[in-house]
Scaffold this motif. Structure first.
Motif, PDB file in Angstrom:
ATOM      1  N   ASN A  15       0.913  -1.212  -0.021  1.00 14.75           N
ATOM      2  CA  ASN A  15      -0.077  -0.072   0.042  1.00 14.75           C
ATOM      3  C   ASN A  15       0.967   1.316   0.130  1.00 14.75           C
ATOM      4  N   THR A  16       2.159   1.032  -0.089  1.00 16.50           N
ATOM      5  CA  THR A  16       2.964   2.288  -0.390  1.00 16.50           C
ATOM      6  C   THR A  16       2.979   2.993  -1.686  1.00 16.50           C
ATOM      7  N   ALA A  17       2.217   2.275  -2.661  1.00 18.00           N
ATOM      8  CA  ALA A  17       1.941   2.811  -3.848  1.00 18.00           C
ATOM      9  C   ALA A  17       0.406   2.824  -4.465  1.00 18.00           C
ATOM     10  N   ALA A  18      -0.355   2.311  -3.322  1.00 13.11           N
ATOM     11  CA  ALA A  18      -1.913   2.178  -3.697  1.00 13.11           C
ATOM     12  C   ALA A  18      -2.634   3.552  -3.760  1.00 13.11           C
ATOM     13  N   GLY A  19      -3.675   3.499  -4.757  1.00 10.37           N
ATOM     14  CA  GLY A  19      -4.326   4.691  -5.281  1.00 10.37           C
ATOM     15  C   GLY A  19      -3.640   5.625  -5.912  1.00 10.37           C
ATOM     16  N   ASP A  20      -3.933   7.078  -6.148  1.00  7.09           N
ATOM     17  CA  ASP A  20      -3.508   7.874  -6.734  1.00  7.09           C
ATOM     18  C   ASP A  20      -2.801   8.857  -5.854  1.00  7.09           C
ATOM     19  N   ARG A  21      -2.355   8.420  -4.739  1.00  3.89           N
ATOM     20  CA  ARG A  21      -1.253   9.354  -4.290  1.00  3.89           C
ATOM     21  C   ARG A  21       0.247   9.099  -4.571  1.00  3.89           C
ATOM     22  N   ASP A  22       1.107   9.980  -3.946  1.00  4.95           N
ATOM     23  CA  ASP A  22       2.568   9.774  -4.573  1.00  4.95           C
ATOM     24  C   ASP A  22       3.096   8.422  -4.060  1.00  4.95           C
ATOM     25  N   ASP A  23       4.144   7.860  -4.799  1.00  5.76           N
ATOM     26  CA  ASP A  23       4.897   6.585  -4.160  1.00  5.76           C
ATOM     27  C   ASP A  23       5.416   7.011  -3.020  1.00  5.76           C
ATOM     28  N   LEU A  25       7.845   5.107  -1.612  1.00  2.00           N
ATOM     29  CA  LEU A  25       9.029   4.732  -1.535  1.00  2.00           C
ATOM     30  C   LEU A  25       9.831   5.102  -2.898  1.00  2.00           C
ATOM     31  N   ALA A  26       9.620   6.540  -3.062  1.00  2.00           N
ATOM     32  CA  ALA A  26      10.087   6.919  -4.514  1.00  2.00           C
ATOM     33  C   ALA A  26      11.764   7.425  -4.344  1.00  2.00           C
ATOM     34  N   ASP A  27      11.957   7.151  -3.126  1.00  2.00           N
ATOM     35  CA  ASP A  27      13.362   7.707  -2.724  1.00  2.00           C
ATOM     36  C   ASP A  27      14.008   7.138  -1.474  1.00  2.00           C
ATOM     37  N   ALA A  28      15.125   7.396  -1.049  1.00  2.00           N
ATOM     38  CA  ALA A  28      15.927   6.632   0.225  1.00  2.00           C
ATOM     39  C   ALA A  28      15.025   7.419   1.398  1.00  2.00           C
ATOM     40  N   GLY A  29      14.738   8.635   1.305  1.00  2.00           N
ATOM     41  CA  GLY A  29      13.884   9.199   2.522  1.00  2.00           C
ATOM     42  C   GLY A  29      12.760   8.463   2.712  1.00  2.00           C
ATOM     43  N   GLY A  30      11.942   8.331   1.700  1.00  2.00           N
ATOM     44  CA  GLY A  30      10.402   7.637   1.760  1.00  2.00           C
ATOM     45  C   GLY A  30      10.762   6.083   2.255  1.00  2.00           C
ATOM     46  N   LEU A  31      11.940   5.522   1.706  1.00  2.00           N
ATOM     47  CA  LEU A  31      12.173   4.240   2.228  1.00  2.00           C
ATOM     48  C   LEU A  31      12.394   4.015   3.616  1.00  2.00           C
ATOM     49  N   ARG A  32      13.167   5.033   4.236  1.00  2.00           N
ATOM     50  CA  ARG A  32      13.431   5.225   5.605  1.00  2.00           C
ATOM     51  C   ARG A  32      12.448   5.266   6.534  1.00  2.00           C
ATOM     52  N   VAL A  45      20.009   3.616   3.977  1.00  2.00           N
ATOM     53  CA  VAL A  45      19.579   3.161   2.696  1.00  2.00           C
ATOM     54  C   VAL A  45      19.888   4.335   1.608  1.00  2.00           C
ATOM     55  N   THR A  46      19.832   3.615   0.536  1.00  2.00           N
ATOM     56  CA  THR A  46      19.997   4.624  -0.728  1.00  2.00           C
ATOM     57  C   THR A  46      18.742   4.573  -1.683  1.00  2.00           C
ATOM     58  N   ASP A  47      18.964   5.384  -2.631  1.00  2.00           N
ATOM     59  CA  ASP A  47      17.923   5.431  -3.570  1.00  2.00           C
ATOM     60  C   ASP A  47      17.908   4.292  -4.440  1.00  2.00           C
ATOM     61  N   ALA A  48      18.881   3.530  -4.615  1.00  2.00           N
ATOM     62  CA  ALA A  48      19.080   2.072  -5.253  1.00  2.00           C
ATOM     63  C   ALA A  48      18.282   1.129  -4.252  1.00  2.00           C
ATOM     64  N   ASP A  49      18.349   1.176  -2.911  1.00  2.00           N
ATOM     65  CA  ASP A  49      17.479   0.153  -2.170  1.00  2.00           C
ATOM     66  C   ASP A  49      16.345   0.388  -2.364  1.00  2.00           C
ATOM     67  N   ALA A  50      16.058   1.823  -2.374  1.00  2.00           N
ATOM     68  CA  ALA A  50      14.539   1.902  -2.454  1.00  2.00           C
ATOM     69  C   ALA A  50      13.835   1.381  -3.859  1.00  2.00           C
ATOM     70  N   ALA A  51      14.700   1.319  -4.897  1.00  2.00           N
ATOM     71  CA  ALA A  51      14.452   0.577  -6.255  1.00  2.00           C
ATOM     72  C   ALA A  51      14.302  -0.773  -5.665  1.00  2.00           C
ATOM     73  N   VAL A  52      14.961  -1.550  -5.318  1.00  2.00           N
ATOM     74  CA  VAL A  52      14.845  -2.859  -4.707  1.00  2.00           C
ATOM     75  C   VAL A  52      13.744  -3.173  -4.071  1.00  2.00           C
ATOM     76  N   VAL A  53      13.304  -2.456  -3.278  1.00  2.00           N
ATOM     77  CA  VAL A  53      11.892  -2.547  -2.298  1.00  2.00           C
ATOM     78  C   VAL A  53      10.744  -2.236  -3.250  1.00  2.00           C
ATOM     79  N   ARG A  54      10.881  -1.355  -4.089  1.00  2.00           N
ATOM     80  CA  ARG A  54       9.788  -1.017  -5.187  1.00  2.00           C
ATOM     81  C   ARG A  54       9.569  -2.044  -6.121  1.00  2.00           C
ATOM     82  N   GLU A  55      10.526  -2.943  -6.506  1.00  2.00           N
ATOM     83  CA  GLU A  55      10.727  -4.025  -7.208  1.00  2.00           C
ATOM     84  C   GLU A  55       9.821  -5.328  -6.628  1.00  2.00           C
TER      85      GLU A  55
END
Length: 181
Positions: A15-23, A25-32, A45-55
Motif C-alpha cells: 500500500n505504499t503505492a496504492a491509489g492516486d497518491r505519490d509513491d 518509496l520514491a527515494d531513500a527518504g521515503g524508504l527510511r 538506505v540509498t535510492d538504489a535500495d528504494a528501487a529494490v524494495v519498489r520492485e
C-alpha cells in the motif's frame, strides 16, 4: 474471517503505492520512513535500495492482483514477478523459529534486508495458513490497494465499496456511451 497478523506488513508494503497518491518509496527518504514505521530502521538506505524494495512491492502487488482475477496479471507477468521474488528471497535473512506450539519464519536484525525478509516470511506464513490467496489487490485500475478478503467465500475483488461503485459507474457509462453511439 479476521485478517491474520502476518498480512499487516505485507499490506503495509504493497500500500505504499496504492491509489492516486505519490509513491511513498520514491527515494531513500521515503524508504527510511516506511522502514521506521515497520520497525526496521535503517539510516543507510540509498535510492538504489528504494528501487529494490519498489520492485519487491510491485511483484507482490501483481501476485495479489492475480488473486483478485485482474486482467493485468497475465501468466507471463506473474511468472516474471515470481522469478524476481525468488531472486530477492535468496538475499534476505530468514530463520526458523521452532517452539512447542509451532514453527514460524522470522527475519533477524534490522534494516532494509531484514524488513524484506519479514515481508517474505509473512507471505510464507500466510500461505502455510492457507490464506495467501485471500491477500488481494483491488481491481480498480486507479487504486490497486492491498487488502485481506474477509468475505465468506473469498470472492471480494475491491478493497471497499467506493472502488466497487467507481468501477460499476465506469462500466455503466461505457455501456451507455456505446448504446448512444
Amino acid at each position: 474471517m479476521t485478517q491474520p497478523e502476518q498480512a499487516g506488513l505485507v499490506l503495509s508494503l504493497v500500500n505504499t503505492a496504492a491509489g492516486d497518491r505519490d509513491d511513498e518509496l520514491a527515494d531513500a527518504g521515503g524508504l527510511r520512513g516506511w522502514l521506521d514505521g515497520a520497525g526496521y530502521p535503517d539510516a543507510d538506505v540509498t535510492d538504489a535500495d528504494a528501487a529494490v524494495v519498489r520492485e519487491v512491492r510491485d511483484c507482490l502487488q501483481l501476485l495479489m492482483l492475480a488473486h483478485s482475477g485482474d486482467d493485468a496479471a497475465t501468466r507471463d507477468r506473474v511468472q516474471a514477478a515470481e522469478t524476481r521474488l525468488a531472486r530477492t528471497a535468496d538475499q534476505v535473512p530468514v530463520t526458523l523459529l521452532i517452539t512447542a506450539t509451532g514453527v514460524s519464519l522470522r527475519a533477524p536484525g534490522t534494516g532494509m534486508w531484514a524488513a524484506l525478509g519479514a515481508v517474505l516470511a509473512g507471505v510464507a506464513d500466510l500461505d502455510r495458513a492457507g490464506v495467501w490467496e485471500r491477500v488481494k489487490a483491488c481491481r480498480n485500475d486507479i487504486c490497486h490497494a492491498g487488502f485481506f478478503d474477509r468475505s465468506r467465500n473469498g470472492s471480494a475483488v475491491y478493497h471497499g465499496p467506493n472502488c466497487a461503485s467507481m468501477v460499476s459507474m465506469r462500466a455503466y457509462r461505457r455501456r451507455r456511451k456505446s448504446d448512444d453511439g
